[in-house]
Scaffold this motif. Sequence first.
Motif, PDB file in Angstrom:
ATOM      1  N   HIS A   1       0.779  -1.244   0.000  1.00  0.00           N
ATOM      2  CA  HIS A   1       0.000   0.000   0.000  1.00  0.00           C
ATOM      3  C   HIS A   1       0.810   1.293   0.000  1.00  0.00           C
ATOM      4  O   HIS A   1       0.220   2.368   0.102  1.00  0.00           O
ATOM      5  N   LYS A   2       2.128   1.220  -0.104  1.00  0.00           N
ATOM      6  CA  LYS A   2       2.947   2.431   0.015  1.00  0.00           C
ATOM      7  C   LYS A   2       2.524   3.517  -0.982  1.00  0.00           C
ATOM      8  O   LYS A   2       2.423   4.691  -0.622  1.00  0.00           O
ATOM      9  N   GLU A   3       2.251   3.151  -2.188  1.00  0.00           N
ATOM     10  CA  GLU A   3       1.838   4.137  -3.188  1.00  0.00           C
ATOM     11  C   GLU A   3       0.460   4.716  -2.858  1.00  0.00           C
ATOM     12  O   GLU A   3       0.205   5.898  -3.101  1.00  0.00           O
ATOM     13  N   ASP A   4      -0.419   3.892  -2.298  1.00  0.00           N
ATOM     14  CA  ASP A   4      -1.737   4.383  -1.851  1.00  0.00           C
ATOM     15  C   ASP A   4      -1.565   5.425  -0.755  1.00  0.00           C
ATOM     16  O   ASP A   4      -2.252   6.451  -0.747  1.00  0.00           O
ATOM     17  N   TRP A   5      -0.660   5.160   0.184  1.00  0.00           N
ATOM     18  CA  TRP A   5      -0.436   6.096   1.290  1.00  0.00           C
ATOM     19  C   TRP A   5       0.106   7.418   0.768  1.00  0.00           C
ATOM     20  O   TRP A   5      -0.283   8.488   1.231  1.00  0.00           O
ATOM     21  N   LYS A   6       0.992   7.325  -0.204  1.00  0.00           N
ATOM     22  CA  LYS A   6       1.547   8.532  -0.814  1.00  0.00           C
ATOM     23  C   LYS A   6       0.430   9.349  -1.474  1.00  0.00           C
ATOM     24  O   LYS A   6       0.384  10.572  -1.339  1.00  0.00           O
ATOM     25  N   ALA A   7      -0.476   8.676  -2.162  1.00  0.00           N
ATOM     26  CA  ALA A   7      -1.591   9.361  -2.826  1.00  0.00           C
ATOM     27  C   ALA A   7      -2.524  10.015  -1.806  1.00  0.00           C
ATOM     28  O   ALA A   7      -2.996  11.146  -2.016  1.00  0.00           O
ATOM     29  N   VAL A   8      -2.782   9.338  -0.694  1.00  0.00           N
ATOM     30  CA  VAL A   8      -3.622   9.906   0.365  1.00  0.00           C
ATOM     31  C   VAL A   8      -2.969  11.165   0.928  1.00  0.00           C
ATOM     32  O   VAL A   8      -3.621  12.199   1.107  1.00  0.00           O
ATOM     33  N   TYR A   9      -1.669  11.077   1.185  1.00  0.00           N
ATOM     34  CA  TYR A   9      -0.932  12.233   1.716  1.00  0.00           C
ATOM     35  C   TYR A   9      -1.006  13.409   0.740  1.00  0.00           C
ATOM     36  O   TYR A   9      -1.321  14.536   1.131  1.00  0.00           O
ATOM     37  N   GLU A  10      -0.699  13.158  -0.515  1.00  0.00           N
ATOM     38  CA  GLU A  10      -0.673  14.231  -1.513  1.00  0.00           C
ATOM     39  C   GLU A  10      -2.041  14.880  -1.694  1.00  0.00           C
ATOM     40  O   GLU A  10      -2.150  16.101  -1.796  1.00  0.00           O
ATOM     41  N   ALA A  11      -3.105  14.067  -1.720  1.00  0.00           N
ATOM     42  CA  ALA A  11      -4.457  14.616  -1.875  1.00  0.00           C
ATOM     43  C   ALA A  11      -4.853  15.452  -0.666  1.00  0.00           C
ATOM     44  O   ALA A  11      -5.426  16.549  -0.805  1.00  0.00           O
ATOM     45  N   ALA A  12      -4.520  14.968   0.543  1.00  0.00           N
ATOM     46  CA  ALA A  12      -4.841  15.713   1.766  1.00  0.00           C
ATOM     47  C   ALA A  12      -4.037  17.007   1.837  1.00  0.00           C
ATOM     48  O   ALA A  12      -4.562  18.057   2.235  1.00  0.00           O
ATOM     49  N   LEU A  13      -2.788  16.964   1.450  1.00  0.00           N
ATOM     50  CA  LEU A  13      -1.936  18.150   1.458  1.00  0.00           C
ATOM     51  C   LEU A  13      -2.475  19.192   0.478  1.00  0.00           C
ATOM     52  O   LEU A  13      -2.612  20.371   0.822  1.00  0.00           O
TER      53      LEU A  13
END
Length: 143
Positions: free
Chosen positions: A125-137
Amino acid sequence: MAEININVSTILAKAEKANEAATHAMSQQALKDCNVYCPKDQSGLINSSLTNSDLEKGHLVWKTPYARHLYYGIIMVDPKTGKACFPINDQLYSRKGVKKVKSNREFRFAGRGRKLWAQAAAAQHKEDWKAVYEAALKGAMQK
């Protein structure tokens, strides 16, 4: 000639708040994903992660007396008896005050539970977590 004034401290404060929000969102998703791979018997280990993790700082914590040896998948035993525990009246006990040592035996987990569950979740899920972070930011910076 145009004059441009930039308030750097305001921009930095907004960026810091956005980073905190994004870290929280990503950590929340990461914890959820990690707990899919966390060994589950009576949910004590998973529940400990819900109460001991600091999502704002990105610290995921599983805090029980048995969390460490489950995480590494090694059965800890009494150095004198070589046993993990002993039964008395249908209850399992260890000798009081004894510091257990690693054995050469590994746990066998049922279901999706496994040792090194955070690494297993990160691998999936590392790429999913990165996407969640970027969208929230991005969302927090646009407010």
